[in-house]
Design a protein around this motif. Structure first.
Motif, PDB file in Angstrom:
ATOM      1  N   LEU A 577       1.007  80.016  -3.498  1.00 35.84           N
ATOM      2  CA  LEU A 577       1.292  78.675  -3.003  1.00 35.84           C
ATOM      3  C   LEU A 577       1.717  78.789  -1.552  1.00 35.84           C
ATOM      4  O   LEU A 577       2.522  79.647  -1.205  1.00 35.84           O
ATOM      5  CB  LEU A 577       2.423  78.019  -3.809  1.00 35.84           C
ATOM      6  CG  LEU A 577       2.964  76.693  -3.256  1.00 35.84           C
ATOM      7  CD1 LEU A 577       1.904  75.600  -3.342  1.00 35.84           C
ATOM      8  CD2 LEU A 577       4.229  76.286  -3.995  1.00 35.84           C
ATOM      9  N   ILE A 579       3.492  76.502   1.418  1.00 34.79           N
ATOM     10  CA  ILE A 579       4.313  75.303   1.580  1.00 34.79           C
ATOM     11  C   ILE A 579       4.407  74.980   3.061  1.00 34.79           C
ATOM     12  O   ILE A 579       4.744  75.835   3.889  1.00 34.79           O
ATOM     13  CB  ILE A 579       5.723  75.513   1.003  1.00 34.79           C
ATOM     14  CG1 ILE A 579       5.645  75.873  -0.480  1.00 34.79           C
ATOM     15  CG2 ILE A 579       6.582  74.277   1.220  1.00 34.79           C
ATOM     16  CD1 ILE A 579       6.994  76.207  -1.096  1.00 34.79           C
ATOM     17  N   ASP A 612       3.261  68.314  -9.623  1.00 32.70           N
ATOM     18  CA  ASP A 612       1.799  68.389  -9.634  1.00 32.70           C
ATOM     19  C   ASP A 612       1.175  67.414  -8.634  1.00 32.70           C
ATOM     20  O   ASP A 612       0.067  67.660  -8.119  1.00 32.70           O
ATOM     21  CB  ASP A 612       1.273  68.100 -11.039  1.00 32.70           C
ATOM     22  CG  ASP A 612       1.649  69.193 -12.027  1.00 32.70           C
ATOM     23  OD1 ASP A 612       1.893  70.324 -11.538  1.00 32.70           O
ATOM     24  OD2 ASP A 612       1.708  68.919 -13.242  1.00 32.70           O
ATOM     25  N   ILE A 615       1.184  69.157  -5.115  1.00 31.64           N
ATOM     26  CA  ILE A 615       0.447  70.424  -4.941  1.00 31.64           C
ATOM     27  C   ILE A 615      -1.033  70.135  -5.101  1.00 31.64           C
ATOM     28  O   ILE A 615      -1.458  69.477  -6.067  1.00 31.64           O
ATOM     29  CB  ILE A 615       0.934  71.479  -5.944  1.00 31.64           C
ATOM     30  CG1 ILE A 615       2.408  71.819  -5.682  1.00 31.64           C
ATOM     31  CG2 ILE A 615       0.072  72.740  -5.828  1.00 31.64           C
ATOM     32  CD1 ILE A 615       2.980  72.793  -6.687  1.00 31.64           C
ATOM     33  N   TYR A 617      -4.787  72.111  -5.197  1.00 28.41           N
ATOM     34  CA  TYR A 617      -5.460  73.409  -5.280  1.00 28.41           C
ATOM     35  C   TYR A 617      -6.754  73.335  -4.472  1.00 28.41           C
ATOM     36  O   TYR A 617      -7.597  72.455  -4.686  1.00 28.41           O
ATOM     37  CB  TYR A 617      -5.753  73.771  -6.721  1.00 28.41           C
ATOM     38  CG  TYR A 617      -6.473  75.112  -6.853  1.00 28.41           C
ATOM     39  CD1 TYR A 617      -5.795  76.307  -6.612  1.00 28.41           C
ATOM     40  CD2 TYR A 617      -7.838  75.181  -7.179  1.00 28.41           C
ATOM     41  CE1 TYR A 617      -6.437  77.522  -6.721  1.00 28.41           C
ATOM     42  CE2 TYR A 617      -8.479  76.392  -7.299  1.00 28.41           C
ATOM     43  CZ  TYR A 617      -7.777  77.574  -7.047  1.00 28.41           C
ATOM     44  OH  TYR A 617      -8.422  78.777  -7.156  1.00 28.41           O
ATOM     45  N   HIS A 624      -3.002  77.333  -3.696  1.00 26.92           N
ATOM     46  CA  HIS A 624      -2.359  76.044  -3.883  1.00 26.92           C
ATOM     47  C   HIS A 624      -1.617  75.683  -2.609  1.00 26.92           C
ATOM     48  O   HIS A 624      -0.969  76.549  -2.009  1.00 26.92           O
ATOM     49  CB  HIS A 624      -1.374  76.080  -5.068  1.00 26.92           C
ATOM     50  CG  HIS A 624      -2.065  76.314  -6.375  1.00 26.92           C
ATOM     51  ND1 HIS A 624      -2.460  77.568  -6.818  1.00 26.92           N
ATOM     52  CD2 HIS A 624      -2.424  75.442  -7.377  1.00 26.92           C
ATOM     53  CE1 HIS A 624      -3.018  77.489  -7.995  1.00 26.92           C
ATOM     54  NE2 HIS A 624      -3.010  76.185  -8.377  1.00 26.92           N
ATOM     55  N   MET A 626       1.086  72.948  -0.760  1.00 23.14           N
ATOM     56  CA  MET A 626       2.042  71.835  -0.793  1.00 23.14           C
ATOM     57  C   MET A 626       2.303  71.454   0.651  1.00 23.14           C
ATOM     58  O   MET A 626       3.049  72.126   1.350  1.00 23.14           O
ATOM     59  CB  MET A 626       3.358  72.241  -1.473  1.00 23.14           C
ATOM     60  CG  MET A 626       4.411  71.120  -1.429  1.00 23.14           C
ATOM     61  SD  MET A 626       5.999  71.620  -2.136  1.00 23.14           S
ATOM     62  CE  MET A 626       5.601  71.585  -3.880  1.00 23.14           C
ATOM     63  N   LEU A 651       9.400  76.624  -8.138  1.00 22.16           N
ATOM     64  CA  LEU A 651       8.150  77.157  -7.579  1.00 22.16           C
ATOM     65  C   LEU A 651       8.089  78.674  -7.716  1.00 22.16           C
ATOM     66  O   LEU A 651       7.007  79.255  -7.902  1.00 22.16           O
ATOM     67  CB  LEU A 651       8.022  76.776  -6.095  1.00 22.16           C
ATOM     68  CG  LEU A 651       7.870  75.269  -5.824  1.00 22.16           C
ATOM     69  CD1 LEU A 651       7.895  74.997  -4.340  1.00 22.16           C
ATOM     70  CD2 LEU A 651       6.590  74.727  -6.453  1.00 22.16           C
TER      71      LEU A 651
END
Length: 740
Positions: A577, A579, A612, A615, A617, A624, A626, A651
């Motif tokens: 992920l 961010i 969800d 985020i 994808y 992913h 964010m 997370l």
């Protein structure tokens, strides 16, 4: 609330160089600086060379003509007046003096007057005094009239002399005299904008040098001519007196010239003697003949004809032939005709006439013999009188000639002495020293075909090389003054940090984009990102970092692009992920192609949206994302809140790797807060742009806020530099310490 700061970040302070290397010059660094600015250096050199070519093309060319002279060491001796002057022309001092005379202003003025250079507008204008520069004003204009010095009024001749001196000074500056070492030879060179003038001046200097020396030597003979002049005046007076005496004698004796007179009188006397002898013989013959004729007094013509003188007479011989012819005719006619025949009568008449003529002529000849005797006698007496008179004249003339010769000898003697001294004086005063000048011209100067200045090729090449050296010096100076981070050595020396890897600078399209990691996995950029990923995973094998903070010193260093590409590289192996934690100037959504109002971190932390929903994808990136979401009014309070900590905990449980794109360290304090939550810090430094001082302070700020390991990624490194991927192996820098 903000959590308490943890232990300091693991970074190394720059340590001092060893004493041995402190004073050493880093040649590789200098060469690297030159190589880094090579196109700028080359451009500077080309521009300088082009400017030099334009400047040189605008210059007026100068031509150089050279003549050579040789100095004679032996002194000429035309006249026999020794010790009149002494020049002492031997040794080094003499030749040195002559070479300095070649450079003298006096010789230059002689050349100016000879070639009339003061009338040459170009040379005269160059010899004029330069105008007063603007920074040196003429303050005399402010003085009262009584303090001003009145200008000197020069006559026309004085102005002409001043012009000659000014032109001579200008000529001297363009004249070069170069003696040849260990010889008596010297080269005289002159430079001028006119090639023909250059040759004229060089030859004129050599010629005037010789002429000036001769004139100087003649000036030294003036002392000799003084006493010669005095003696010559006395001799001239004696000669004049002797000539006057000779002329007076000629006038008194009525003589014009005696040349050949004595010989002519002797020849005339000899001729008179010969004639007198001839007259005496003729008289004797005439006297003998007269006595013979007198002895035949009363004789017939036939008897008188027996006298040889009568018989030899021309007319007698002719009449005798006529008589003989008449007698033959009468004898021939008598054989044919009788005495009374007309032809016989005519023949008899002709014969009688011939006899009469012969008898008459004989009588005349006989009577003329007496007269011939008288003429011969008178002729003898006259010649004798002439001979006596001429003899007396010649004896009298011989006495005059002796006196004349005596006077002439006095005149000749005085004239000879006068001529000797006059010739000597003329030789001393006019021809002394001309037999052998003190110098001679070896090679005369010829008109040069090419200018000696400016040498366009040499100047342009010299300017080009000088500009290259100047550019290299500027590059080295800029490198020394440059405080930015450019290489892995700078990371170690200036920042005292570990280099995780370097990312090359990529060429962008018109939209400013380039092939990202997921778009071109085999390129240099993708390989450098994988290198950073590998270094990150190998940084701690026992406890690999899960939360990775990516930050930089100032904005626009490429941290957001690196965060996304690093997350994509990690996403190929793990559930990752990324961010967007830069809540002030978010750019992650734009890099990912998401909408700016897409729900993100600010929505999730504030509880407005579910996890969800925040985020997204990205299948192409295999990661992913964010994004930052809406920009909150209080970004620092949001990331320092418990909700953010709780959200980050959630997370951590859901993803294997979390990459946080943070705000720059020196801009705001957000990165320091986020560093306290991170397991590893990736500090992005833009090559050749970020100040090492600011970057070092940024690392120090992070070290004060977190005990997480930190490493530097050198971003946008120029390809081909020493830190490019293809110039060194990125793997050698994994875990590298500043001292390695």
């Amino acid at each position: 609330m903000m959590q308490p700061l943890q232990s300091p970040l693991h970074v190394h302070e720059p340590h001092a160089r060893s004493a041995e290397g402190a004073g050493a010059i880093d040649i590789l660094r200098l060469l690297g600086a030159v190589r880094r600015y090579k196109w700028g250096i080359l451009g500077l050199a080309l521009v300088a060379a082009l400017a030099a070519a334009v400047f040189v093309a605008s210059l007026t060319p100068k031509y150089r003509a050279t003549a050579s002279i040789v100095l004679e060491s032996e002194e000429a001796n035309v006249v026999a007046v020794e010790d009149v002057y002494s020049l002492g022309r031997t040794g080094y001092e003499y030749f040195r003096t002559q070479f300095e005379i070649l450079r003298s202003r006096h010789l230059a003025e002689r050349v100016v007057r000879r070639l009339e250079l003061d009338r040459d507008a170009a040379i005269a204008s160059a010899a004029e005094p330069a105008q007063r520069p603007w920074y040196k004003p003429d303050l005399t204009a402010l003085w009262p009239d009584w303090k001003k010095t009145p200008p000197i009024q020069l006559s026309e001749q004085e102005q002409s002399e001043a012009t000659v001196r000014a032109v001579a000074n200008t000529l001297s500056r363009s004249l070069d005299v170069e003696p040849v070492e260990f010889s008596q030879l010297a080269y005289i060179s002159f430079e001028s904008e006119n090639p023909r003038r250059a040759a004229q001046v060089a030859n004129a200097v050599a010629e005037e040098f010789i002429a000036s020396n001769l004139e100087g030597r003649l000036a030294g003979t003036l002392q000799a001519t003084e006493w010669l002049s005095e003696r010559l005046a006395t001799l001239e007076s004696n000669l004049r007196d002797s000539e006057q005496a000779l002329q007076d004698f000629r006038d008194s004796q009525g003589l014009v010239s005696v040349d050949g007179v004595t010989g002519l009188g002797g020849d005339e006397l000899r001729s008179l003697t010969t004639r007198l002898d001839d007259a005496r013989r003729a008289r004797i013959e005439a006297e003998n003949l007269l006595e013979e004729v007198r002895g035949l007094s009363g004789a017939s013509p036939e008897e008188l004809m027996t006298i040889p003188a009568v018989l030899r007479h021309e007319l007698i011989g002719s009449l005798k032939e006529q008589q003989s012819a008449a007698e033959r005719r009468v004898a021939e006619l008598a054989k044919r005709y009788g005495p009374r025949h007309p032809k016989m009568i005519a023949a008899q008449t002709e014969l009688e006439s011939a006899n009469r003529e012969l008898a008459g002529e004989v009588s005349k000849v006989v009577s003329g013999i007496g007269r011939e005797y008288e003429v011969a006698l008178r002729n003898e007496h006259e010649l004798q009188a002439s001979w006596n008179a001429r003899k007396s004249e010649i004896q009298n003339f011989n006495r005059k000639e002796f006196r004349l010769q005596e006077l002439q000898r006095d005149v000749d003697t005085n004239r000879q002495l006068y001529d000797i001294f006059l010739t000597r004086m003329k030789s001393v005063s006019e021809t002394g020293g001309f037999e052998k000048p003190h110098a001679r011209i070896v090679d005369r100067a010829t008109v040069p075909a090419r200018p000696v200045w400016p040498n366009q090729q040499r100047i342009i090449i010299g300017v080009f090389i000088a500009a290259l050296l100047l550019g290299a010096g500027i590059a080295v100076l800029l490198d020394i003054l440059d405080n930015t981070v450019k290489s892995h050595e700078d990371v170690a020396q200036k920042l005292g940090a570990v280099l995780l890897g370097s990312v090359p600078r990529m060429k962008t399209d018109k939209q400013g984009r380039f092939a990202q990691f997921w778009e071109e996995t085999a390129g240099n950029f993708a390989e450098s990102v994988r290198t950073v990923r590998t270094g990150l995973l190998l940084s701690d094998l026992d406890s690999p970092p899960k939360v990775i903070l990516v930050t930089s010193t100032v904005p626009a260093e490429g941290k957001s692009v690196l965060s996304l590409n690093l997350a994509s590289a990690l996403g190929q192996m793990e559930n990752t992920l990324v961010i967007g934690a830069d809540l002030r100037r978010p750019s992650l959504a734009r890099e990912c192609g998401l909408s700016p109002d897409h729900k993100g971190l600010s929505h999730f932390v504030s509880g407005v949206a579910e996890l969800d929903e925040c985020i997204e994808y990205l299948e192409d990136l295999q990661v992913h994302v964010m994004p930052a979401g809406l920009i909150p009014p209080n970004p620092l309070e949001m990331i320092s809140s418990r909700k953010f900590v709780a959200a980050l905990k959630v997370l951590r449980e859901r993803f294997d790797r979390i990459v946080i794109d943070s705000a720059p360290v020196r801009a705001v304090s957000d990165a320091q807060v986020l560093a306290s939550y991170a397991d590893y810090i990736v500090y992005v430094v833009k090559a050749d742009a970020t100040s090492a001082t600011q970057a070092r302070r940024g690392l120090a700020d992070l070290a004060a806020a977190s005990d997480a390991h930190a490493a530097v990624v050198l971003n946008q490194v120029r390809q081909g530099s020493s830190d490019s991927y293809y110039h060194y192996s990125g793997y050698t820098h994994y875990g590298e310490s500043p001292t390695s």
